[in-house]
Design a protein around this motif. Sequence first.
Motif, PDB file in Angstrom:
ATOM      1  N   LEU A  89       0.832  -1.209   0.000  1.00  0.00           N
ATOM      2  CA  LEU A  89       0.000   0.000   0.000  1.00  0.00           C
ATOM      3  C   LEU A  89       0.865   1.256   0.000  1.00  0.00           C
ATOM      4  O   LEU A  89       0.538   2.250  -0.659  1.00  0.00           O
ATOM      5  N   TRP A  90       1.979   1.216   0.726  1.00  0.00           N
ATOM      6  CA  TRP A  90       2.871   2.367   0.731  1.00  0.00           C
ATOM      7  C   TRP A  90       3.515   2.567  -0.640  1.00  0.00           C
ATOM      8  O   TRP A  90       3.693   3.689  -1.089  1.00  0.00           O
ATOM      9  N   ALA A  91       3.851   1.477  -1.294  1.00  0.00           N
ATOM     10  CA  ALA A  91       4.397   1.591  -2.651  1.00  0.00           C
ATOM     11  C   ALA A  91       3.367   2.220  -3.583  1.00  0.00           C
ATOM     12  O   ALA A  91       3.699   3.080  -4.413  1.00  0.00           O
ATOM     13  N   ALA A  92       2.111   1.811  -3.443  1.00  0.00           N
ATOM     14  CA  ALA A  92       1.044   2.397  -4.256  1.00  0.00           C
ATOM     15  C   ALA A  92       0.881   3.879  -3.948  1.00  0.00           C
ATOM     16  O   ALA A  92       0.657   4.695  -4.859  1.00  0.00           O
ATOM     17  N   MET A  93       1.010   4.236  -2.667  1.00  0.00           N
ATOM     18  CA  MET A  93       0.875   5.637  -2.293  1.00  0.00           C
ATOM     19  C   MET A  93       1.984   6.486  -2.923  1.00  0.00           C
ATOM     20  O   MET A  93       1.730   7.559  -3.471  1.00  0.00           O
ATOM     21  N   PRO A 113      -4.740   7.949   2.792  1.00  0.00           N
ATOM     22  CA  PRO A 113      -5.369   7.578   4.063  1.00  0.00           C
ATOM     23  C   PRO A 113      -5.426   6.070   4.284  1.00  0.00           C
ATOM     24  O   PRO A 113      -5.251   5.598   5.409  1.00  0.00           O
ATOM     25  N   ILE A 114      -5.669   5.319   3.217  1.00  0.00           N
ATOM     26  CA  ILE A 114      -5.748   3.863   3.345  1.00  0.00           C
ATOM     27  C   ILE A 114      -4.381   3.272   3.656  1.00  0.00           C
ATOM     28  O   ILE A 114      -4.230   2.430   4.549  1.00  0.00           O
ATOM     29  N   ALA A 115      -3.352   3.730   2.923  1.00  0.00           N
ATOM     30  CA  ALA A 115      -1.999   3.203   3.130  1.00  0.00           C
ATOM     31  C   ALA A 115      -1.479   3.541   4.521  1.00  0.00           C
ATOM     32  O   ALA A 115      -0.973   2.667   5.245  1.00  0.00           O
ATOM     33  N   ILE A 116      -1.609   4.811   4.909  1.00  0.00           N
ATOM     34  CA  ILE A 116      -1.074   5.242   6.209  1.00  0.00           C
ATOM     35  C   ILE A 116      -1.909   4.666   7.350  1.00  0.00           C
ATOM     36  O   ILE A 116      -1.378   4.246   8.377  1.00  0.00           O
ATOM     37  N   GLY A 117      -3.229   4.653   7.177  1.00  0.00           N
ATOM     38  CA  GLY A 117      -4.086   4.103   8.230  1.00  0.00           C
ATOM     39  C   GLY A 117      -3.862   2.622   8.441  1.00  0.00           C
ATOM     40  O   GLY A 117      -3.818   2.144   9.580  1.00  0.00           O
ATOM     41  N   TYR A 118      -3.733   1.877   7.354  1.00  0.00           N
ATOM     42  CA  TYR A 118      -3.479   0.441   7.467  1.00  0.00           C
ATOM     43  C   TYR A 118      -2.154   0.193   8.180  1.00  0.00           C
ATOM     44  O   TYR A 118      -2.060  -0.681   9.060  1.00  0.00           O
ATOM     45  N   LEU A 119      -1.113   0.962   7.827  1.00  0.00           N
ATOM     46  CA  LEU A 119       0.182   0.796   8.488  1.00  0.00           C
ATOM     47  C   LEU A 119       0.067   1.089   9.978  1.00  0.00           C
ATOM     48  O   LEU A 119       0.667   0.383  10.806  1.00  0.00           O
ATOM     49  N   GLY A 134       1.179  13.253  -5.815  1.00  0.00           N
ATOM     50  CA  GLY A 134       1.079  14.367  -6.738  1.00  0.00           C
ATOM     51  C   GLY A 134      -0.016  14.223  -7.769  1.00  0.00           C
ATOM     52  O   GLY A 134      -0.224  15.133  -8.590  1.00  0.00           O
ATOM     53  N   THR A 135      -0.731  13.095  -7.749  1.00  0.00           N
ATOM     54  CA  THR A 135      -1.823  12.883  -8.694  1.00  0.00           C
ATOM     55  C   THR A 135      -3.164  13.019  -7.978  1.00  0.00           C
ATOM     56  O   THR A 135      -3.235  13.174  -6.757  1.00  0.00           O
ATOM     57  N   GLY A 136      -4.235  12.921  -8.743  1.00  0.00           N
ATOM     58  CA  GLY A 136      -5.564  13.035  -8.165  1.00  0.00           C
ATOM     59  C   GLY A 136      -5.947  11.885  -7.253  1.00  0.00           C
ATOM     60  O   GLY A 136      -6.918  11.982  -6.509  1.00  0.00           O
ATOM     61  N   LEU A 137      -5.188  10.791  -7.294  1.00  0.00           N
ATOM     62  CA  LEU A 137      -5.488   9.631  -6.441  1.00  0.00           C
ATOM     63  C   LEU A 137      -4.792   9.697  -5.087  1.00  0.00           C
ATOM     64  O   LEU A 137      -5.064   8.857  -4.219  1.00  0.00           O
ATOM     65  N   GLU A 138      -3.900  10.658  -4.909  1.00  0.00           N
ATOM     66  CA  GLU A 138      -3.116  10.699  -3.669  1.00  0.00           C
ATOM     67  C   GLU A 138      -3.993  10.787  -2.428  1.00  0.00           C
ATOM     68  O   GLU A 138      -3.788  10.071  -1.455  1.00  0.00           O
ATOM     69  N   ARG A 139      -4.997  11.662  -2.460  1.00  0.00           N
ATOM     70  CA  ARG A 139      -5.816  11.871  -1.257  1.00  0.00           C
ATOM     71  C   ARG A 139      -6.775  10.717  -0.997  1.00  0.00           C
ATOM     72  O   ARG A 139      -7.418  10.681   0.060  1.00  0.00           O
ATOM     73  N   THR A 140      -6.868   9.775  -1.921  1.00  0.00           N
ATOM     74  CA  THR A 140      -7.654   8.564  -1.680  1.00  0.00           C
ATOM     75  C   THR A 140      -6.778   7.428  -1.186  1.00  0.00           C
ATOM     76  O   THR A 140      -7.121   6.725  -0.232  1.00  0.00           O
ATOM     77  N   VAL A 141      -5.630   7.243  -1.820  1.00  0.00           N
ATOM     78  CA  VAL A 141      -4.757   6.122  -1.481  1.00  0.00           C
ATOM     79  C   VAL A 141      -4.011   6.372  -0.173  1.00  0.00           C
ATOM     80  O   VAL A 141      -3.834   5.457   0.640  1.00  0.00           O
TER      81      VAL A 141
END
Length: 302
Positions: A185-189, A203-209, A194-201
Motif C-alpha cells: 500500500l505504501w508503494a502504491a501511495m 489515508p488507506i496506506a497510512i491508516g493500514y500501516l 502528486g496525482t488526483g489519487l493521492e488523497r484517496t490512497v
Amino acid sequence: VNVFFVLSGLTVAASLARCRNSLDFIIARALRIFPGLIVCTIVIVASGLLLAECGVANYLKDARVLEYMVKTISLSTGAAELPGLFRHNPYPSVVNGSLWTLKFEFLCYLLLALMGSMRLLTPGMMAKLLPIGFVAAAAFLAYRHGGQPDQIEQFARFWLSFSFGVALFLFRDRIVLSWGVAVGLWAAMWFVLGTGLERTVAPIAIGYLAVVLGTVRLRWLRHATNKLDLSYGVYIYSWPISQAVLTAWPDVGTANLICLSALLAMGIAALSWRLVEKLSLNARKQVYDLVTVPLLQIRLSR
C-alpha cells in the motif's frame, strides 16, 4: 491527520457497538470532546492575562475574548484570535490552530450515529455502501485535485479516512493485517503522489500501516496508555503551548521547541485526563439518565 481519522473511525465504531443506542453514543462522544475543550479554552483565555501585549484592562474589555470562546467551543474554527496574543510568532495570532479538524470529527460522529440508527452498520450493508462511498469520494477528490482544498474537500478526505477505520472494525475478522500488505500500500501511495489519487490512497496506506503497527506487542506501553490517555489533551494543548514557548523564548530553536513543548503538553494532558476527561466519561450514565428520563416521562404523559 489521516491516521487520526482512520483510528478514530475504528475505535468510535467499537464504541457505538457497545452503546445502548445512538443517543448514548452521541452523549459519550460529546463528553469526550467538549468538557476537555471547554476547560482548555478557559485556561488559554486566562493565560492571555499574562501573555497578551495589550495590557490586562484592554484584554478583558476586548470583544475578541468572548468571540474566541464562542467560536472555539462551538467548533466553528481553530483560527480564532485573542487580543495581543502571539502576534510576533511565525504563525501570528493563531491561538490554537490544531482545533480546525474537530468540527469534521464531530460531524463524522453524527453521521455514524445516523447510520447506526438506520441499521446500516452491518457487514452486509457496509459491504455494499463502503465501495460506493470510496469510489464517490475518490472521484470527487480527483476531480478537485490541484487547487486549495475547501471545506467540502476536507470533509470528503476525512470521511473517507474515518469510514475506512469503521470498515476495519466491522470486517476485523476478515481483514488480514500483514507487513507485506502495508509495504504494498505504501508503494502504491508513493506511485500516486502528486496525482488526483493521492488523497484517496494515502489515508488507506497510512491508516493500514498504523493499525499494523498497533499489533506490535509493547506490553509496558499498552499498560501505561490503558491507565493514562494523553491523546486528546496533547492534541488540544500542544499548539498554544508551542506558541507560548515561542513568545517567551523567540530563539528557542526547532529541537528545543519540540522537546519542551512535548514535555509540557504531556504534563498538562495528564492533568486534563485525570481532572476533566476521565471524570466526564465516568459521568456518562448520569448524563444519559438526565436526558432520557424527561423524554420518557413526556412520552408516557401522552
